[in-house]
Scaffold this active site. Sequence first.
Site, PDB file in Angstrom:
ATOM      1  N   GLU A   1      -4.565   7.767  -3.987  1.00  0.00           N
ATOM      2  CA  GLU A   1      -4.898   7.312  -5.221  1.00  0.00           C
ATOM      3  C   GLU A   1      -6.302   7.740  -5.520  1.00  0.00           C
ATOM      4  O   GLU A   1      -7.155   7.771  -4.788  1.00  0.00           O
ATOM      5  CB  GLU A   1      -4.863   5.723  -5.179  1.00  0.00           C
ATOM      6  CG  GLU A   1      -3.552   5.377  -5.030  1.00  0.00           C
ATOM      7  CD  GLU A   1      -3.510   3.771  -4.786  1.00  0.00           C
ATOM      8  OE1 GLU A   1      -4.702   3.158  -4.874  1.00  0.00           O
ATOM      9  OE2 GLU A   1      -2.427   3.054  -4.629  1.00  0.00           O
TER      10      GLU A   1
ATOM     11  N   HIS B   1      -2.066   0.679  -9.523  1.00  0.00           N
ATOM     12  CA  HIS B   1      -2.703  -0.089  -8.370  1.00  0.00           C
ATOM     13  C   HIS B   1      -3.604  -1.266  -9.339  1.00  0.00           C
ATOM     14  O   HIS B   1      -4.839  -1.195  -8.973  1.00  0.00           O
ATOM     15  CB  HIS B   1      -3.773   0.486  -7.502  1.00  0.00           C
ATOM     16  CG  HIS B   1      -3.939  -0.015  -6.415  1.00  0.00           C
ATOM     17  ND1 HIS B   1      -4.238   0.507  -4.970  1.00  0.00           N
ATOM     18  CD2 HIS B   1      -4.028  -1.556  -6.313  1.00  0.00           C
ATOM     19  CE1 HIS B   1      -4.425  -0.618  -4.257  1.00  0.00           C
ATOM     20  NE2 HIS B   1      -4.473  -1.978  -4.644  1.00  0.00           N
TER      21      HIS B   1
ATOM     22  N   ARG C   1       0.694  -1.556  -0.056  1.00  0.00           N
ATOM     23  CA  ARG C   1      -0.066  -0.046  -0.012  1.00  0.00           C
ATOM     24  C   ARG C   1       0.978   1.247   0.088  1.00  0.00           C
ATOM     25  O   ARG C   1       2.030   1.403   0.540  1.00  0.00           O
ATOM     26  CB  ARG C   1      -1.122  -0.023   1.169  1.00  0.00           C
ATOM     27  CG  ARG C   1      -2.049  -0.958   1.118  1.00  0.00           C
ATOM     28  CD  ARG C   1      -3.174  -0.551   0.065  1.00  0.00           C
ATOM     29  NE  ARG C   1      -4.309  -1.126   0.145  1.00  0.00           N
ATOM     30  CZ  ARG C   1      -4.377  -2.198  -0.778  1.00  0.00           C
ATOM     31  NH1 ARG C   1      -3.503  -2.623  -1.714  1.00  0.00           N
ATOM     32  NH2 ARG C   1      -5.556  -2.986  -0.813  1.00  0.00           N
TER      33      ARG C   1
HETATM   34  O1  LIG Z   1      -6.395  -6.913  -3.066  1.00  0.00           O
HETATM   35  C1  LIG Z   1      -5.935  -5.819  -2.821  1.00  0.00           C
HETATM   36  O2  LIG Z   1      -5.716  -5.395  -1.710  1.00  0.00           O
HETATM   37  C2  LIG Z   1      -4.967  -5.282  -3.874  1.00  0.00           C
HETATM   38  O3  LIG Z   1      -4.532  -3.837  -3.548  1.00  0.00           O
HETATM   39  C3  LIG Z   1      -4.873  -5.804  -5.216  1.00  0.00           C
HETATM   40  O4  LIG Z   1      -3.896  -5.223  -5.942  1.00  0.00           O
END
Ligand SMILES: O=C(O)C(=O)CO
Length: 333
Positions: free
Chosen positions: A265, A284, A236
């Site tokens: 984002e 993402h 993240r």
């Molecule tokens: O599943 C998730 O949390 C994601 O960010 C996939 O890229």
Amino acid sequence: MRPKVAVLFKMKSKPLEELKKWADVDVILYPSVEELKKVIGKYDGLIVSPLNPVPGEVLERAGRLKVISCHSAGYDHVDVETATRKGIYVTKVAGVLSEAVAEFAVGLTIALLRKIAYADRFIRSGKWDSHRTVWSGFKGIETVYGKTVGILGMGAIGKAIARRMKAMGTEILYWSRSRKPDIEEEVGARYLPLDDVLKESDIVVLALPATKETYHIINEERLKLLEGKYLVNIGRGTLVDEKALVKALKERRLKGYATDVFENEPVREHELFDYEWETVLTPHYAGLSKEAMKDMGFQAVRNLLAVLRGEVPETLVNREVLKVRPPEEVKML
Ligand SMILES: O=C(O)C(=O)CO
């Protein structure tokens, strides 16, 4: 009465069809928080992607909401504390996107060290006039082979990354909340304290969830331990203090950063855009393979329906909710 469910992103059609057998479904693509606040009161369930923030101010108006099913492994976009207080079950998916995300992490790593994204832009902009331009311009390209890779976070995704990295001829170090003897045995991964992983690795891959504890885990101080190294992030954006990271790139301390995730984002402008050679940036979508999306969709639907049937899904995120509102009070199917 059939439950009313809102899906807030473009889910694959097959899982959506399955959901429609059991519930009245509205697909509302990426509503703003204000838009969501206006309609949330109508729904018993929500299915959300990581780009659908569900803050407390929305949940305060969610009079009949029973379940938020995250179509993702991460659930930091949902205010889980408020959801729990209000007796709303929050679920996530597990085990269905590890391979897709791990593959992507390896792709980012190779692209970063071998400058593949840069080279693609180079050739498309008509700059390839001779071999000399390439040989003199593309300096300092490195192989992944022979490097030491440090993985922070050794869950299912971390393990899938470790297996792939090992197959590419690297040594694996890792730090995680707990030791993982299975992956130590399988690929010879060595567990070390966090800062030692940073000091001893050539490439560090972040595969951690976003929690209070992992917020800016890569900060100014830790970036000093990454001098002359590469950082890859498929966890993240909030794992990294981006301001400190840009400074480290500017001062040529960090060799490169490849990331699929950002602190805020979506991203339209970013200081990282200035570092064409040193960074690889993607929007993402590490989990966005056809196979993973289909599996994720079905699991997200199963989780949502399980809650509405008064069952407790294995991937329930907030187990404390069971004390606030027991499953039989949620049951409507
Ligand atoms: O599943 C998730 O949390 C994601 O960010 C996939 O890229």
